[in-house]
Write an enzyme that holds these catalytic residues in place. Structure first.
Site, PDB file in Angstrom:
ATOM      1  CB  ALA A 127      -6.260   3.275 -27.783  1.00 29.35           C
ATOM      2  CB  THR A 128      -2.498   4.522 -23.914  1.00 30.88           C
ATOM      3  OG1 THR A 128      -3.545   5.462 -23.661  1.00 30.88           O
ATOM      4  CG2 THR A 128      -1.177   5.123 -23.452  1.00 30.88           C
ATOM      5  CG  ASN A 207     -10.223  12.348 -26.996  1.00 31.49           C
ATOM      6  OD1 ASN A 207      -9.633  12.930 -27.906  1.00 31.49           O
ATOM      7  ND2 ASN A 207      -9.891  12.529 -25.725  1.00 31.49           N
ATOM      8  CD  GLN A 235     -13.532   8.085 -27.837  1.00 31.90           C
ATOM      9  OE1 GLN A 235     -14.721   7.766 -27.917  1.00 31.90           O
ATOM     10  NE2 GLN A 235     -12.899   8.161 -26.679  1.00 31.90           N
ATOM     11  CB  SER A 255      -9.678   1.301 -27.019  1.00 32.72           C
ATOM     12  OG  SER A 255     -10.019   1.131 -25.658  1.00 32.72           O
ATOM     13  CG  HIS A 257     -12.191   1.028 -22.122  1.00 31.50           C
ATOM     14  ND1 HIS A 257     -12.635   2.215 -21.572  1.00 31.50           N
ATOM     15  CD2 HIS A 257     -10.947   1.260 -22.568  1.00 31.50           C
ATOM     16  CE1 HIS A 257     -11.680   3.126 -21.686  1.00 31.50           C
ATOM     17  NE2 HIS A 257     -10.652   2.571 -22.277  1.00 31.50           N
ATOM     18  CB  THR A 295       0.443 -14.147 -20.764  1.00 27.40           C
ATOM     19  OG1 THR A 295       1.622 -14.819 -20.313  1.00 27.40           O
ATOM     20  CG2 THR A 295      -0.685 -15.152 -20.939  1.00 27.40           C
ATOM     21  CB  CYS A 381      -6.319  10.981 -20.530  1.00 22.27           C
ATOM     22  SG  CYS A 381      -6.873   9.394 -21.149  1.00 22.27           S
TER      23      CYS A 381
END
Length: 457
Positions: A127-128, A207, A235, A255, A257, A295, A381
């Site tokens: 997401a960043t 978040n 989120q 995202s 994870h 890739t 973060c």
């Protein structure tokens, strides 16, 4: 044969421990991993790592930082590490073709969860990166006509830093304040739009405090003024229903994870009609329609896709279960101690994120005392900072209360037993710290400490 090699690598990854000490590397997948990480030392008295000793492996209640990989996701990924390891961009042989098919299948699974076309999904590292492409990429592409961005004061740090970067390049940025419940004031948003506004960026689910912004209403305002809407939905994905058409979203960051998928994979949704354009932030082989060269990691895409498919099937069940666990946690704490405040809206929030402040308690001491529960004081973060959360300060939370905030993250694999243990440990630690607090003693005696005139010596 591959499984034999894997078993051999696992066997070699366990180093012989010193007498009386067990080195815990149960999750090692290679010899390199085993030698690179600092081992946990376990003896009869508990576990020690980084100088911290606890009675055992802590309960995990930090789901907003990251979530464990669902075993069903891992099962889907493993073949693309062991036997189907082709480069999805190799066009001349079977290995490439089967990897390409797997990537496109994953793309379709991600798209289905947000009611988008697979052609609108661009894979990124997370997401960043998607947030950076959205904010900087859009404004750089339309820089001749559009010089203004609108965002909120409670966005993720990567969006705020991207906006500051744009300011250094001469763009104007409006950082909208939020209401005390964490929600955007729609009238202030409307009033902030200018003829040269090129992007509005609002996080769907926060978040730190879990509030859910009114994205459909925000989308209608953006449509009325013909301004692209970007949302960081890291989120929100798989936790609440998302329909990019109903919400009129032009760009959305996702995202892997955060929804029980692997780390290192994310996606950017880019609307095709009307088409939104961005300037690529990375140059290379032109993969992902030239927007994100490099890739595409087939196993990670497969895992992300599998996680999205599972979320689509189990979202309703997970939501009911997590709501019940959240109520159990909050009620359990409030029944035993007072001065507990829920940060953010209590009506419009994702149940798996419970951010609480405890009055008359020093926040760092509370966190240090909760070593047996893996929780956070805010975004992973920014958790290294000792400053109070900028999100809570934007809500108008007093600095002392912002310092005492704890974010409990509840997820798919959280159990009632873990919630009960978290309640027990939290109550015990808060009571212990309040016993040492002269301020709490004064409040119990009926003294209004806010009106005390403190003298300096």
């Amino acid at each position: 044969m591959a499984s034999k090699h894997l078993a051999t690598a696992l066997h070699r990854s366990f180093r012989k421990p010193a007498a009386g000490t067990t080195l815990i590397n149960r999750h090692s997948l290679s010899t390199a991993t085993a030698t690179a990480i600092e081992p946990l030392e376990e003896d009869s008295n508990g576990v020690t790592m980084k100088g911290v000793k606890i009675s055992g492996r802590p309960l995990y209640l930090d789901m907003q930082a990251t979530s464990p990989v669902d075993p069903r996701v891992l099962d889907a990924m493993l073949p693309y590490y062991l036997s189907r390891y082709g480069n999805p961009h190799s066009r001349t042989h079977l290995y490439g073709w089967e990897s390409e098919n797997a990537v496109e299948s994953g793309r379709a699974q991600v798209a289905a969860l947000i009611n988008a076309s697979p052609k609108e999904i661009i894979f990124t590292s997370g997401a960043t990166e998607s947030n950076n492409i959205s904010t900087k990429g859009v404004m750089h592409f339309y820089k001749d006509k559009k010089r203004h961005v609108i965002t909120t004061q409670t966005e993720h740090k990567c969006v705020l830093d991207s906006c500051r970067h744009l300011q250094q390049e001469g763009f104007d940025v409006t950082y909208l304040p939020v209401n005390p419940d964490g929600l955007v004031d729609l009238e202030k948003l409307r009033e902030s739009i200018r003829p040269d506004t090129g992007l509005i960026s609002v996080m769907m689910v926060n978040n730190e405090i879990g509030v859910i912004q009114p994205m459909e209403e925000i989308g209608k305002i953006c449509k009325e003024f013909n301004v692209p809407l970007h949302t960081d939905a890291a989120q929100a994905l798989g936790k609440i229903p998302i329909d990019v058409d109903k919400m009129n979203i032009s760009l959305m960051s996702l995202s892997g994870h955060k929804i029980y998928g692997p780390k290192g994979i994310g996606a950017l949704y880019m609307k095709r009609r009307p088409r939104i354009r961005v300037e690529p932030q990375m140059n290379g082989g032109g993969q992902e329609r030239g927007i994100r060269s490099g890739t595409v990691p087939t196993p990670l895409v497969v895992g992300f896709g599998a996680a999205c498919e599972l979320a689509m099937k189990e979202m309703e069940y997970d939501d009911k279960r997590i709501k019940a666990l959240q109520e159990r946690l909050l009620n359990g704490i409030r029944e035993k101690i007072d001065g507990v405040v829920v940060n953010g809206s209590t009506e419009r929030r994702y149940a798996g994120n419970l951010n609480l402040s405890f009055a008359y308690v020093e926040g760092e001491s509370l966190l240090m005392g909760l070593k047996e529960v893996a929780v956070s004081s805010g975004s992973a973060c920014t958790s290294a900072s000792l400053e109070p959360s900028y999100v809570l300060r934007a809500l108008g939370v007093d600095e002392d209360m912002a310092h005492t905030s704890i974010r409990y993250g509840i997820g798919r694999f959280t159990t009632e037993g873990e919630i009960d243990r978290a309640v027990e440990l939290t109550v015990k630690q808060v009571e212990k710290l309040r016993e040492m607090s002269p301020l709490y003693e004064m409040v119990k005696e009926g003294i209004d400490i806010k009106n005390i005139q403190w003298s300096q010596h």
